[in-house]
Scaffold this motif. Structure first.
Motif, mmCIF file in Angstrom:
data_model
loop_
_atom_site.group_PDB
_atom_site.id
_atom_site.type_symbol
_atom_site.label_atom_id
_atom_site.label_comp_id
_atom_site.label_asym_id
_atom_site.label_seq_id
_atom_site.Cartn_x
_atom_site.Cartn_y
_atom_site.Cartn_z
ATOM 1 N N CYS A 228 -2.675 0.394 -4.004
ATOM 2 C CA CYS A 228 -2.182 -0.916 -3.606
ATOM 3 C C CYS A 228 -1.626 -1.603 -4.843
ATOM 4 O O CYS A 228 -2.351 -1.827 -5.821
ATOM 5 C CB CYS A 228 -3.301 -1.750 -3.000
ATOM 6 N N GLU B 117 0.829 -1.207 0.000
ATOM 7 C CA GLU B 117 0.000 0.000 0.000
ATOM 8 C C GLU B 117 0.867 1.263 0.000
ATOM 9 O O GLU B 117 2.013 1.255 0.447
ATOM 10 C CB GLU B 117 -0.893 0.055 1.247
ATOM 11 N N SER B 118 0.278 2.342 -0.473
ATOM 12 C CA SER B 118 0.912 3.660 -0.418
ATOM 13 C C SER B 118 -0.179 4.723 -0.465
ATOM 14 O O SER B 118 -1.338 4.413 -0.771
ATOM 15 C CB SER B 118 1.888 3.858 -1.589
ATOM 16 N N THR C 234 -1.018 1.176 5.627
ATOM 17 C CA THR C 234 -0.584 2.561 5.489
ATOM 18 C C THR C 234 -1.435 3.427 6.410
ATOM 19 O O THR C 234 -2.650 3.251 6.480
ATOM 20 C CB THR C 234 -0.672 3.041 4.025
#
Length: 120
Positions: free
Chosen positions: A22, A6-7, A114
């Motif tokens: 993701c 994730e980010s 995240t």
């Protein structure tokens, strides 16, 4: 086997927006249902949203319906969660998840999470 990263998390003011991404590994990505869950401090992990393998069917928790949108790009092995009108109660660690069957309250594969923090 699916690996998820994730980010896009961060700090945002109430009423603001964030987009989580993701990235999924694996050549069979488009055969998996994908979803997002979240866990706030001191609370159990809860379902947020899910999307079918085709992207045609989406599902949302009542608490986020109308504010969050889940989508996927099978060509890029990506899943997204667009979050609008964020509230302080949306503060949590958000996890991307994958499953070979429809995602409801759990999944088979998880990302590392995240952090999303919404300030009032």
């Amino acid at each position: 086997q699916v690996q998820l990263v994730e980010s896009g998390g961060g700090l945002v003011q109430a009423g603001g927006s964030l987009r989580l991404s993701c990235a999924a590994s694996g050549r069979t990505f488009n055969s998996y249902a994908m979803g997002w869950f979240r866990q706030a401090p001191g609370k159990e992990r809860e379902f947020v949203a899910a999307v079918s393998w085709s992207g045609f069917n989406t599902y949302y928790a009542d608490s986020v319906k109308g504010r969050f949108t889940i989508s996927r790009n099978n060509a890029k092995n990506m899943v997204y969660l667009e979050m609008n009108s964020l509230k302080p109660e949306d503060t949590a660690v958000y996890y991307c998840a994958a499953s070979p069957v429809r995602i409801t309250n759990t999944a088979d594969y998880w990302g590392q999470g995240t952090q999303v923090t919404v300030s009032s």
